[in-house]
Enzyme design. Sequence first.
Site, PDB file in Angstrom:
ATOM      1  N   LYS A  67       0.649  -0.964   0.092  1.00 46.74           N
ATOM      2  CA  LYS A  67      -0.035   0.107   0.044  1.00 46.74           C
ATOM      3  C   LYS A  67       0.826   1.203  -0.500  1.00 46.74           C
ATOM      4  O   LYS A  67       1.843   1.423   0.936  1.00 46.74           O
ATOM      5  CB  LYS A  67      -1.074   0.008   1.387  1.00 46.74           C
ATOM      6  CG  LYS A  67      -1.713   0.808   1.030  1.00 46.74           C
ATOM      7  CD  LYS A  67      -3.380   0.341   0.542  1.00 46.74           C
ATOM      8  CE  LYS A  67      -4.060   1.443   0.063  1.00 46.74           C
ATOM      9  NZ  LYS A  67      -5.079   0.904  -0.141  1.00 46.74           N
TER      10      LYS A  67
ATOM     11  N   ASP B 115      -7.069   4.471  -4.899  1.00 46.77           N
ATOM     12  CA  ASP B 115      -7.411   4.497  -3.831  1.00 46.77           C
ATOM     13  C   ASP B 115      -7.678   5.496  -3.300  1.00 46.77           C
ATOM     14  O   ASP B 115      -8.444   6.617  -4.591  1.00 46.77           O
ATOM     15  CB  ASP B 115      -6.683   3.893  -2.473  1.00 46.77           C
ATOM     16  CG  ASP B 115      -7.309   3.301  -1.414  1.00 46.77           C
ATOM     17  OD1 ASP B 115      -8.000   2.501  -1.384  1.00 46.77           O
ATOM     18  OD2 ASP B 115      -6.959   4.051  -0.354  1.00 46.77           O
TER      19      ASP B 115
ATOM     20  N   GLY C  26     -20.302   7.353   1.690  1.00 45.32           N
ATOM     21  CA  GLY C  26     -19.310   7.411   1.003  1.00 45.32           C
ATOM     22  C   GLY C  26     -20.102   7.913  -0.294  1.00 45.32           C
ATOM     23  O   GLY C  26     -21.449   7.988  -0.176  1.00 45.32           O
ATOM     24  N   PHE C  27     -19.390   8.062  -1.458  1.00 43.73           N
ATOM     25  CA  PHE C  27     -19.759   8.727  -2.411  1.00 43.73           C
ATOM     26  C   PHE C  27     -19.132   8.394  -3.548  1.00 43.73           C
ATOM     27  O   PHE C  27     -18.843   9.389  -4.955  1.00 43.73           O
ATOM     28  CB  PHE C  27     -20.074  10.261  -2.464  1.00 43.73           C
ATOM     29  CG  PHE C  27     -19.758  11.182  -2.685  1.00 43.73           C
ATOM     30  CD1 PHE C  27     -18.893  11.882  -1.249  1.00 43.73           C
ATOM     31  CD2 PHE C  27     -19.320  12.338  -2.949  1.00 43.73           C
ATOM     32  CE1 PHE C  27     -17.683  12.822  -1.287  1.00 43.73           C
ATOM     33  CE2 PHE C  27     -18.742  13.354  -3.650  1.00 43.73           C
ATOM     34  CZ  PHE C  27     -18.091  13.551  -2.008  1.00 43.73           C
ATOM     35  N   GLY C  28     -17.937   8.002  -3.202  1.00 38.61           N
ATOM     36  CA  GLY C  28     -17.211   7.826  -4.553  1.00 38.61           C
ATOM     37  C   GLY C  28     -17.030   6.411  -5.363  1.00 38.61           C
ATOM     38  O   GLY C  28     -18.293   6.133  -5.374  1.00 38.61           O
ATOM     39  N   ASN C  29     -16.060   5.794  -6.550  1.00 39.38           N
ATOM     40  CA  ASN C  29     -15.939   5.146  -6.962  1.00 39.38           C
ATOM     41  C   ASN C  29     -17.543   3.684  -6.133  1.00 39.38           C
ATOM     42  O   ASN C  29     -17.760   2.827  -6.910  1.00 39.38           O
ATOM     43  CB  ASN C  29     -14.650   4.299  -7.288  1.00 39.38           C
ATOM     44  CG  ASN C  29     -14.285   4.215  -9.169  1.00 39.38           C
ATOM     45  OD1 ASN C  29     -15.871   4.850  -9.353  1.00 39.38           O
ATOM     46  ND2 ASN C  29     -13.263   4.968  -8.935  1.00 39.38           N
ATOM     47  N   VAL C  30     -16.592   3.573  -4.839  1.00 37.83           N
ATOM     48  CA  VAL C  30     -17.169   1.835  -4.127  1.00 37.83           C
ATOM     49  C   VAL C  30     -18.703   2.411  -4.079  1.00 37.83           C
ATOM     50  O   VAL C  30     -19.065   1.566  -4.831  1.00 37.83           O
ATOM     51  CB  VAL C  30     -16.387   2.512  -2.918  1.00 37.83           C
ATOM     52  CG1 VAL C  30     -17.108   0.837  -2.282  1.00 37.83           C
ATOM     53  CG2 VAL C  30     -14.449   1.775  -3.489  1.00 37.83           C
TER      54      VAL C  30
ATOM     55  N   TRP D  87     -20.628   4.150  -5.728  1.00 37.18           N
ATOM     56  CA  TRP D  87     -21.364   4.396  -6.872  1.00 37.18           C
ATOM     57  C   TRP D  87     -21.764   3.413  -7.668  1.00 37.18           C
ATOM     58  O   TRP D  87     -22.789   2.670  -8.185  1.00 37.18           O
ATOM     59  CB  TRP D  87     -20.166   5.386  -8.265  1.00 37.18           C
ATOM     60  CG  TRP D  87     -20.801   4.904  -9.108  1.00 37.18           C
ATOM     61  CD1 TRP D  87     -21.513   5.851 -10.320  1.00 37.18           C
ATOM     62  CD2 TRP D  87     -20.164   4.248 -10.159  1.00 37.18           C
ATOM     63  NE1 TRP D  87     -21.103   5.386 -11.395  1.00 37.18           N
ATOM     64  CE2 TRP D  87     -20.788   4.812 -11.579  1.00 37.18           C
ATOM     65  CE3 TRP D  87     -18.661   3.578 -10.328  1.00 37.18           C
ATOM     66  CZ2 TRP D  87     -19.811   3.714 -12.571  1.00 37.18           C
ATOM     67  CZ3 TRP D  87     -18.202   2.627 -11.609  1.00 37.18           C
ATOM     68  CH2 TRP D  87     -19.128   2.789 -12.780  1.00 37.18           C
TER      69      TRP D  87
HETATM   70  O1  8G0 Z   1      -6.714  -2.225  -6.921  1.00 35.36           O
HETATM   71  C1  8G0 Z   1      -6.712  -2.376  -6.646  1.00 35.36           C
HETATM   72  O2  8G0 Z   1      -5.400  -2.938  -5.944  1.00 35.36           O
HETATM   73  C2  8G0 Z   1      -7.080  -1.731  -5.122  1.00 35.36           C
HETATM   74  C3  8G0 Z   1      -7.217  -0.326  -5.217  1.00 35.36           C
HETATM   75  C4  8G0 Z   1      -7.634   0.788  -4.164  1.00 35.36           C
HETATM   76  C5  8G0 Z   1      -7.480  -0.270  -2.494  1.00 35.36           C
HETATM   77  C6  8G0 Z   1      -7.356  -1.709  -3.100  1.00 35.36           C
HETATM   78  C7  8G0 Z   1      -8.027  -2.412  -1.797  1.00 35.36           C
HETATM   79  O3  8G0 Z   1      -8.160  -4.012  -1.691  1.00 35.36           O
HETATM   80  O4  8G0 Z   1      -8.631  -1.841  -0.984  1.00 35.36           O
HETATM   81  C8  8G0 Z   1      -7.280  -3.017  -4.149  1.00 35.36           C
END
Ligand code: 8G0
Length: 445
Positions: A126, A166, A237-241, A243
Amino acid sequence: MEAKINEFMEGLMARTPGEAEFHQAVQEVVETVWETYDANPAYKAAKILDKMVEPERVIMFRVPWINDNGEVEISRGYRVEFNSAIGPYKGGLRFHPSVTLSALKFLGFEQTFKNSLTTLPMGGGKGGSDFNAKGRSDNEIMRFCQSFMTELCKHIGPNTDVPAGDIGVGGREIGYLFGQYKRIRNEFTGVLTGKGLEFGGSLIRPEATGFGAVYFAQHMLAENGEDLKGKTVALSGFGNVTWGAALKLEELGAKVVSVSGPDGYVYDEAGISGEKIEYLLELRASNNDVVAPYAEKYGAKFFPGKKPWELKVDLAFPCAIQNELNLDDAKLLVENGCKYIVETSNMGCTADAAFYLADNSAFAPGKAANAGGVAVSGLEMSQNSLRFNWTEEEVDAKLGRIMKDIHDTCVKYGKNAEGKINYIKGANIGGFVKVADAMVAQGCV
Ligand code: 8G0
């Protein structure tokens, strides 16, 4: 057992003072895997747990850049390369003021187990920066990304470490980061995931975390003979996840009634569907980090400074950030009849909330529920290596199968004699065993 766990944790805390989030993540894993660890002499001889809590490598660096007023600004960059036992380091980059070494260590540690659960060959890592994109122009974001990659490019590569986006790092930032990597290294390669479709990205990647969490929820409901049709759902939240989860929930006949931001939450009794879901992307792209404009635009209720966990819903999906749901929230959700809590953010629940929910509801931990994101990143890596792209249907079908496999793993390791599934235990042991076995096989490295 308790005494041995305490001794282990005290040792860790003495070696890593002040890293509260990291300690929280390790404690949860150690408590659930200790029995498995203790029963395996090869794990103990190789000191697998002691090794697992020590990142293989931590890189910290200065990120100098110039803002639109011509002033120098300095941010801090990080990459925590946690564990490469089963594949290249893999995990997102987070640009957010809450980013510290402790936060990235917790995320990289969790990533190792999550990636193992996906069944794909990816280690854990990370990275990110304390850079705050709020109020920044596109040009400032680009210059920041270029400076960040100028250092990071020395440490990553398609067979070494493959970052992704992320929080604070979406398609736009991945594009800038990829461009700078390619320019410096003179290499077009799958070194990042979450790329644009024109340059090696995978279909379904933006949707994957949210879709995967909903697929996981379907399997949880099926355990009780239920399905999503007609269910009411709170999202944060209101981001990609958020959505992606909203899209799939709508498709499967559930009604999403909330989204949230740092400013508060929106309650939309009519349901967040259709163009309202797409509007979330617009809000996010504005760099303002607030959801109140949604309430104004669609005549919904806005609760400033509050979280949506006070709503009466059938399912709750925390999709925002770590520790966004505490014990009081957990108790209130259960009291209001919420039966399924799907932790879609990483460590979205505080430790006490997570264990309370595991006992009093069906609770999916982030490692299992949100693994669809990194799983499709793994599929993006495969497609890059093949120099070939799969169709939307192919990627979605693979994602669906992976989420089912993860659910099966949770059942295998987490179901007790009475038939109750402890998903925290199941996910942690399932993720742990594969990495531990690989580490034992590779000797003292
Ligand atoms: O695509 C990924 O590798 C990614 C990006 C952001 C977060 C995570 C996650 O598993 O928390 C994966």
